[in-house]
Design a protein around this motif. Structure first.
Motif: not given
Length: 274
Positions: A177-185, A218-226
């Motif tokens: 799970i990754w993005n060229h511009d932003h970090a995931f953890a 599998g959706d290749s996107l996430v939904y921001i909650t905050t």
């Protein structure tokens, strides 16, 4: 004792925590019969030795674990140690599983001002690359952890593996799970009643604040909650997800952002699904 976790099997409640001090440092797993909890009388504890799970320090337990509890550790980047404890056995065991190598350096992600804040500062110590995400889906064991940067991943990212429980935990796939511009953890995983893998995680940096997000693998996107509007140097310790027991196919997730001049938590309990 620190960094606790809970999960429920077919017959047991499982509790894990880090043994923090001295020569016994490691993960300890405790199980308690659900029938004894229901009866409201005496309860008996089965437990592991923390030194056996020294490589799994700060790890979390599998959700949807069924008749066997699993957890995992790692002492280098091309192998996982998988621990298992069947409900019908008094003994637990472990096996080492080869995986593709990944980066465990470069845990840094800077948020906007005022000031300079690295929301991944805590990952330089514990829990670092501990296996925080863990769920079972039939004979598949999904595990996920925070990884660093390298020539393929310019931002910190999440590594995730799918292991075949019925074939000595053979690696079926290793994904990111990754993005060229932003970090995931800080990944957390669970399996819905319809078999989907749900995600609860944190992301940010490179011009945006740290925030909690949820989604489906599998959706290749996430939904921001905050809606964070302030950076912070310590962040992300407790991000969780569980299958919702009322609504089929839904998940219950927990995460938070940081808001205001005093850095107050923007805490959210989120129910989501298809």
């Amino acid at each position: 004792m620190d960094y606790p976790d809970l999960t429920v099997g077919n017959n047991y409640l499982y509790v894990s925590f880090d043994a923090m001090d001295g020569p016994q440092r490691g993960l300890m797993v405790v199980r308690i019969l659900l029938s004894e909890l229901k009866a409201g009388g005496y309860i008996h504890f089965g437990f592991t030795h923390p030194l056996d799970s020294a490589t799994a320090h700060s790890a979390h337990l599998t959700q949807n674990t069924g008749d066997t509890i699993f957890w995992a550790g790692q002492d280098h980047t091309s192998e996982l140690r998988i621990f298992s404890w069947p409900e019908g056995s008094p003994s637990y065991s472990w096996t080492d599983v080869p995986i593709f190598s990944w980066s465990n350096v470069g845990y840094s992600s800077i948020t906007p001002g005022p000031g300079t804040y690295d929301w991944m500062t805590k990952l330089s110590g514990a829990p670092r690359s501990a296996v925080l995400g863990a769920t079972r889906s039939n004979n598949d064991l999904w595990l996920a952890w925070s990884a660093g940067t390298d020539s393929n991943f310019p931002q910190p990212h999440i590594e995730m593996v799918d292991l075949d429980i019925s074939n000595n935990f053979k690696l079926k796939q290793q994904v990111q799970i990754w993005n060229h511009d932003h970090a995931f953890a800080y990944p957390a995983l669970a399996t819905s009643s319809t078999g989907e893998i749900g995600l609860s995680l944190e992301y940010g940096g490179n011009g945006i604040y740290e925030n909690h997000a949820v989604g489906f693998w599998g959706d290749s996107l996430v939904y921001i909650t905050t809606s964070s509007n302030r950076g912070i140097n310590r962040y992300g310790d407790y991000v969780t997800i569980r299958p919702d027991r009322t609504y089929g196919g839904f998940f219950d997730a927990f995460g938070y952002g940081i808001e205001g001049s005093k850095g107050m938590g923007d805490t959210h309990f989120v129910i989501f699904g298809r």
